[in-house]
Design an enzyme around this catalytic site. Sequence first.
Site, mmCIF file in Angstrom:
data_model
loop_
_atom_site.group_PDB
_atom_site.id
_atom_site.type_symbol
_atom_site.label_atom_id
_atom_site.label_comp_id
_atom_site.label_asym_id
_atom_site.label_seq_id
_atom_site.Cartn_x
_atom_site.Cartn_y
_atom_site.Cartn_z
ATOM 1 C CB THR A 321 42.415 26.162 41.183
ATOM 2 O OG1 THR A 321 42.212 24.750 41.309
ATOM 3 C CG2 THR A 321 43.600 26.579 42.040
ATOM 4 C CB CYS A 322 38.605 27.094 37.550
ATOM 5 S SG CYS A 322 38.376 28.760 38.152
ATOM 6 C CG ASP A 323 42.369 21.497 37.980
ATOM 7 O OD1 ASP A 323 41.758 20.425 37.818
ATOM 8 O OD2 ASP A 323 43.560 21.654 37.684
#
Length: 393
Positions: A321-323
Amino acid sequence: MHKHHSALGLASSLRPVDPVTLIRPHAAHRAARFFIEKFAGTTMYAVKANPSPALICRLWESGITHYDVASANEVRLVRGLLPHATLCFMNPVKPEEVIREAYHVHGVRAFSLDNQEELDKILRATDYAKDLTLCVRLRVSSDHSKLSLSSKFGIDPNASASLLMAARQASDALGICFHVGSQAMSPVAYIQALGLVRDAIVQAGVTVDVIDVGGGFPSVYPDLEPQALENYFHAIHEAYEALPISYSAELWAEPGRALSAEYSSIMVRVERRRGNELYINDGAYGALFDAAHLNWRFPVRLLRDKPSDARLLDFSFYGPTCDDMDYMAGPFSLPADVAVGDYIEIGMLGAYGNAMRTDFNGFKMGPTLIADDQPMASLYDDENDLRRTIAIR
Ligand SMILES: *Cc1c(COP(=O)(O)O)cnc(C)c1O
């Protein structure tokens, strides 16, 4: 479809884009048989550790007849799969409507509680039934465990006499239960807890029919290698025998992790390497919640046809994820030449791995495939000491 037998065979023949769940039904069977044969009481599977229908059915076929459920959906799930199983509702705080459904629709007769309001709820919801097993949850220490379960639930044993007496009056069978915390690293946890049970029974002066020692039985992970489970059973049997209870009383346990950890692993692919950081296709929002948030280390191995002879190096992982929080510090030991496109097996994820998955950011789990090779580590290996040597570095 080909029939593949090992994690390595699956990686090299399928080259999957999405993360794969590898299940090993034979490992769940072995764990279930171990408990059934060596634990001198009733072994109940705590469904929250892994609610996969295939696992629940496998455990039933292996002889596990009792299931610890904690929500309306867990009750419905297990009852739907196993019409003849005994379900015990061991969440001490439950909605009254759910208690009603569990009792009247699904045949649940055993409930836990740790306060008078919950006892009132159970009695109203069951129309003051006369066939209840009521288990009073005592608060015990989580000092020996990796994961505490001592703050939220449980009545102080020294203040439990009136609740025990009230539950005695309202029940057909009175139980006392506790949970020493998950991944208990010493049998002493159970000995101490059963000492508190003894004091509570003496103070309340009640007849107790069920002693439920809860979950907490460990599995084996890097840095977390427990003693043999037989030692836990032995300690519990001795302390149980010394309790002031009738000879017809029953001993119960509710293992979640110990029955499910070896059942599954995941196979992930490396999508990027940045120094000692590997960007893989599953993470904190997938099956690796505990690796991210509890810093749990799981065993890892590189799945390559021609094994790497590079030295081992410590890596950390980023999930897909982009986290930034999608990060697993590890360290995870892998050959120094691991590269983009390589497949890695992350082991011992049957407990609290797939159970915690989300689809955050659109990343879903890929297929589930059956492997019939050995899990990366085992507490149940027949050749006793092998378990210390497999894949644990
Ligand atoms: C979570 C839980 C279990 C299972 O615990 P493990 O540590 O996985 O064995 C058993 N009983 C209750 C009441 C639980 O909440």
